[in-house]
Design a protein around this motif. Sequence first.
Motif, PDB file in Angstrom:
ATOM      1  N   LEU A 285       8.561  -3.805   5.490  1.00 14.35           N
ATOM      2  CA  LEU A 285       9.209  -5.137   4.876  1.00 14.35           C
ATOM      3  C   LEU A 285       9.811  -5.024   3.543  1.00 14.35           C
ATOM      4  O   LEU A 285       9.123  -4.086   2.516  1.00 14.35           O
ATOM      5  N   VAL A 286      10.942  -5.678   3.294  1.00 16.80           N
ATOM      6  CA  VAL A 286      11.611  -5.545   1.955  1.00 16.80           C
ATOM      7  C   VAL A 286      11.646  -6.952   1.234  1.00 16.80           C
ATOM      8  O   VAL A 286      12.111  -8.072   2.219  1.00 16.80           O
ATOM      9  N   LEU A 287      11.394  -7.218   0.172  1.00 15.14           N
ATOM     10  CA  LEU A 287      11.337  -8.429  -0.625  1.00 15.14           C
ATOM     11  C   LEU A 287      12.224  -7.822  -1.917  1.00 15.14           C
ATOM     12  O   LEU A 287      11.928  -7.437  -2.744  1.00 15.14           O
ATOM     13  N   GLU A 288      13.271  -8.521  -1.740  1.00 15.22           N
ATOM     14  CA  GLU A 288      14.433  -8.365  -2.600  1.00 15.22           C
ATOM     15  C   GLU A 288      14.321  -9.278  -3.825  1.00 15.22           C
ATOM     16  O   GLU A 288      15.023  -9.013  -5.178  1.00 15.22           O
ATOM     17  N   GLY A 289      13.551 -10.472  -3.762  1.00 17.66           N
ATOM     18  CA  GLY A 289      13.385 -11.347  -4.826  1.00 17.66           C
ATOM     19  C   GLY A 289      12.294 -11.084  -5.769  1.00 17.66           C
ATOM     20  O   GLY A 289      11.726 -10.127  -5.629  1.00 17.66           O
ATOM     21  N   ARG A 290      11.742 -12.115  -6.326  1.00 19.99           N
ATOM     22  CA  ARG A 290      10.709 -11.839  -7.293  1.00 19.99           C
ATOM     23  C   ARG A 290       9.246 -11.753  -6.350  1.00 19.99           C
ATOM     24  O   ARG A 290       9.267 -12.248  -5.384  1.00 19.99           O
ATOM     25  N   ILE A 308      -0.156  -8.562   9.444  1.00 19.74           N
ATOM     26  CA  ILE A 308      -0.672  -8.234   8.342  1.00 19.74           C
ATOM     27  C   ILE A 308       0.005  -7.066   7.582  1.00 19.74           C
ATOM     28  O   ILE A 308       0.478  -6.181   8.049  1.00 19.74           O
ATOM     29  N   ILE A 309       0.011  -7.441   6.096  1.00 19.82           N
ATOM     30  CA  ILE A 309       0.619  -6.191   5.227  1.00 19.82           C
ATOM     31  C   ILE A 309      -0.422  -5.278   5.271  1.00 19.82           C
ATOM     32  O   ILE A 309      -1.810  -5.293   4.736  1.00 19.82           O
ATOM     33  N   THR A 310      -0.373  -3.791   5.524  1.00 19.09           N
ATOM     34  CA  THR A 310      -1.458  -2.931   5.420  1.00 19.09           C
ATOM     35  C   THR A 310      -1.232  -1.867   4.271  1.00 19.09           C
ATOM     36  O   THR A 310      -2.204  -1.430   3.856  1.00 19.09           O
ATOM     37  N   SER A 311       0.027  -1.857   3.543  1.00 18.52           N
ATOM     38  CA  SER A 311       0.295  -1.233   2.274  1.00 18.52           C
ATOM     39  C   SER A 311       1.164  -1.847   1.712  1.00 18.52           C
ATOM     40  O   SER A 311       2.463  -2.167   2.314  1.00 18.52           O
ATOM     41  N   GLY A 312       1.084  -2.275   0.400  1.00 19.54           N
ATOM     42  CA  GLY A 312       2.433  -2.983  -0.222  1.00 19.54           C
ATOM     43  C   GLY A 312       2.557  -2.476  -1.874  1.00 19.54           C
ATOM     44  O   GLY A 312       1.439  -2.471  -2.311  1.00 19.54           O
ATOM     45  N   THR A 313       3.610  -2.423  -2.348  1.00 23.57           N
ATOM     46  CA  THR A 313       3.991  -2.173  -3.776  1.00 23.57           C
ATOM     47  C   THR A 313       5.062  -2.509  -4.194  1.00 23.57           C
ATOM     48  O   THR A 313       5.971  -2.810  -3.444  1.00 23.57           O
ATOM     49  N   PHE A 314       5.205  -2.509  -5.667  1.00 18.38           N
ATOM     50  CA  PHE A 314       6.773  -2.482  -6.097  1.00 18.38           C
ATOM     51  C   PHE A 314       7.292  -1.237  -6.055  1.00 18.38           C
ATOM     52  O   PHE A 314       6.736   0.094  -6.697  1.00 18.38           O
ATOM     53  N   SER A 315       8.467  -0.823  -5.526  1.00  8.74           N
ATOM     54  CA  SER A 315       8.852   0.518  -5.447  1.00  8.74           C
ATOM     55  C   SER A 315       9.728   0.623  -6.712  1.00  8.74           C
ATOM     56  O   SER A 315      10.752   0.197  -6.997  1.00  8.74           O
ATOM     57  N   PRO A 316       9.170   1.825  -7.448  1.00  5.54           N
ATOM     58  CA  PRO A 316      10.017   2.209  -8.608  1.00  5.54           C
ATOM     59  C   PRO A 316      11.396   2.772  -8.450  1.00  5.54           C
ATOM     60  O   PRO A 316      12.208   2.480  -9.155  1.00  5.54           O
ATOM     61  N   THR A 317      11.825   3.296  -7.297  1.00  9.38           N
ATOM     62  CA  THR A 317      12.976   3.738  -6.799  1.00  9.38           C
ATOM     63  C   THR A 317      14.047   2.510  -6.516  1.00  9.38           C
ATOM     64  O   THR A 317      15.085   2.762  -7.028  1.00  9.38           O
ATOM     65  N   LEU A 318      13.522   1.726  -5.838  1.00  9.24           N
ATOM     66  CA  LEU A 318      14.431   0.504  -5.390  1.00  9.24           C
ATOM     67  C   LEU A 318      14.483  -0.583  -6.099  1.00  9.24           C
ATOM     68  O   LEU A 318      15.227  -1.565  -6.068  1.00  9.24           O
ATOM     69  N   LYS A 319      13.627  -0.472  -7.224  1.00  6.69           N
ATOM     70  CA  LYS A 319      13.056  -1.934  -8.134  1.00  6.69           C
ATOM     71  C   LYS A 319      13.136  -3.007  -7.427  1.00  6.69           C
ATOM     72  O   LYS A 319      13.656  -4.141  -7.856  1.00  6.69           O
ATOM     73  N   HIS A 320      12.519  -2.993  -6.213  1.00 10.45           N
ATOM     74  CA  HIS A 320      11.942  -4.211  -5.541  1.00 10.45           C
ATOM     75  C   HIS A 320      10.602  -3.868  -4.938  1.00 10.45           C
ATOM     76  O   HIS A 320      10.194  -2.770  -4.564  1.00 10.45           O
ATOM     77  N   SER A 321      10.150  -5.009  -4.218  1.00 11.49           N
ATOM     78  CA  SER A 321       8.855  -4.929  -3.540  1.00 11.49           C
ATOM     79  C   SER A 321       9.176  -4.296  -2.086  1.00 11.49           C
ATOM     80  O   SER A 321       9.992  -4.739  -1.310  1.00 11.49           O
ATOM     81  N   LEU A 339       2.993 -15.668   0.035  1.00 13.13           N
ATOM     82  CA  LEU A 339       2.696 -14.945  -1.097  1.00 13.13           C
ATOM     83  C   LEU A 339       2.024 -16.216  -1.970  1.00 13.13           C
ATOM     84  O   LEU A 339       2.756 -17.232  -2.447  1.00 13.13           O
ATOM     85  N   ARG A 340       0.567 -15.923  -2.527  1.00 13.88           N
ATOM     86  CA  ARG A 340      -0.193 -17.266  -3.006  1.00 13.88           C
ATOM     87  C   ARG A 340       0.017 -18.616  -2.445  1.00 13.88           C
ATOM     88  O   ARG A 340       0.256 -19.628  -3.259  1.00 13.88           O
ATOM     89  N   VAL A 346      11.162 -12.467   3.954  1.00 13.54           N
ATOM     90  CA  VAL A 346      11.340 -10.994   3.764  1.00 13.54           C
ATOM     91  C   VAL A 346      12.355 -10.243   4.911  1.00 13.54           C
ATOM     92  O   VAL A 346      12.188 -10.739   6.052  1.00 13.54           O
ATOM     93  N   ARG A 347      12.710  -9.176   4.652  1.00 18.02           N
ATOM     94  CA  ARG A 347      13.505  -8.361   5.781  1.00 18.02           C
ATOM     95  C   ARG A 347      12.606  -7.514   6.286  1.00 18.02           C
ATOM     96  O   ARG A 347      11.860  -6.801   5.746  1.00 18.02           O
ATOM     97  N   VAL A 348      12.871  -7.279   7.578  1.00 13.77           N
ATOM     98  CA  VAL A 348      12.197  -6.455   8.511  1.00 13.77           C
ATOM     99  C   VAL A 348      13.036  -5.103   8.669  1.00 13.77           C
ATOM    100  O   VAL A 348      14.180  -5.259   9.047  1.00 13.77           O
ATOM    101  N   VAL A 349      12.745  -3.795   8.292  1.00 17.38           N
ATOM    102  CA  VAL A 349      13.701  -2.711   8.208  1.00 17.38           C
ATOM    103  C   VAL A 349      12.783  -1.756   8.884  1.00 17.38           C
ATOM    104  O   VAL A 349      11.568  -1.551   9.142  1.00 17.38           O
ATOM    105  N   LYS A 350      13.604  -0.645   9.408  1.00 18.96           N
ATOM    106  CA  LYS A 350      12.854   0.575   9.750  1.00 18.96           C
ATOM    107  C   LYS A 350      12.821   1.472   8.851  1.00 18.96           C
ATOM    108  O   LYS A 350      13.717   1.654   7.988  1.00 18.96           O
TER     109      LYS A 350
END
Length: 362
Positions: A285-290, A308-321, A339-340, A346-350
Amino acid sequence: MTAPKRTPLFEEHLAAGAKMVDFAGWEMPIHYGSQLKEHELVRTDAGVFDVSHMTVIDITGGDARAWLQKLIANDVAKLGFEGKALYSGMLNETGGVVDDLIVYLTASGYRMVVNAGTTEKDLAWMEKHKAGFDVTLTVRRDLAMLAVQGPQAIDKVCALKPDWAEAIRSLKVFQGMPFGGWFVARTGYTGEDGLEIMVPADEAPAFFRALREGGVAPIGLGARDTLRLEAGMNLYGHDMDETVSPLEAGMGWTIAWAPEERDFTGRKALEAQKAAGVAMKQVGLVLEGRGVLREGQKVVVDGVGEGIITSGTFSPTLKHSIAIARVPAATGATAQVDLRGTLTDVRVVKMPFVRNGKKVFE
């Protein structure tokens, strides 16, 4: 509570300014000042991780091959030469993942590397399942393990080990080679090139210091997690566990279905799942907004169902979640994450998200 265990590099971590935390019963470095900087060093240069908390098991005996062909879902018969490795799940009878692991073919049998937090469970499982087999398991607590990862990792190790350099450079991905009591493999958990090096515990501190002096930065578990997540690599106990099938966790490629007569533990359950249609799949999953995607957040797919999300983070390389998620099999190119209390597109990607420092999804 028992006191946390320490790797042979504990004092080196303190000397390097590490912030230590409890990880799977081990005192481990979470970072050495800046998780973000450490992440970027591995993507652009080279870093060294202490992975000595993971467990190395040597497997010998006349039935070692037959036993492993029963024990794990991938097939060790595919290991065509000494040093070749494969990745596999070790499954239970219902097709859930007891652990994920790497197995190397060695001169004397096989060498397996399992996760720190699952070691006691894994060893109990293996002991239970080796009745009737001529198999000996030797846990190599005498070895430390360092992962040197990044685009400059191999060059910097070769500079320290000039006599080994030609042999190390000849290694292909998922190949290893013994050097006396050491074992050097071209494997890793970052999405970068690099090596995982098993070294006698008493020689590990000097090697760690030599790496640092040779321009290889120490990297903590914080950056290890963001790096592996960008690489789309599973973390046991998060992205899969004993209740999750490898078919639902992006691990279908690790199952060797042929030959049909190889009746590995969990095979019948997986065949039944396939026949019925696997209900869930793993996606990126890719979240390009905030906002930041986090483990445990609900994924809603309109007209299809929930995941369900099983792992998630802010990507330091891509600068989004980014996130790894388990979602209904019919999920398409879009979904929403809670989100709260707000359903957010979100976009679904391979996956993977990042390989060799570059974005790779569309």
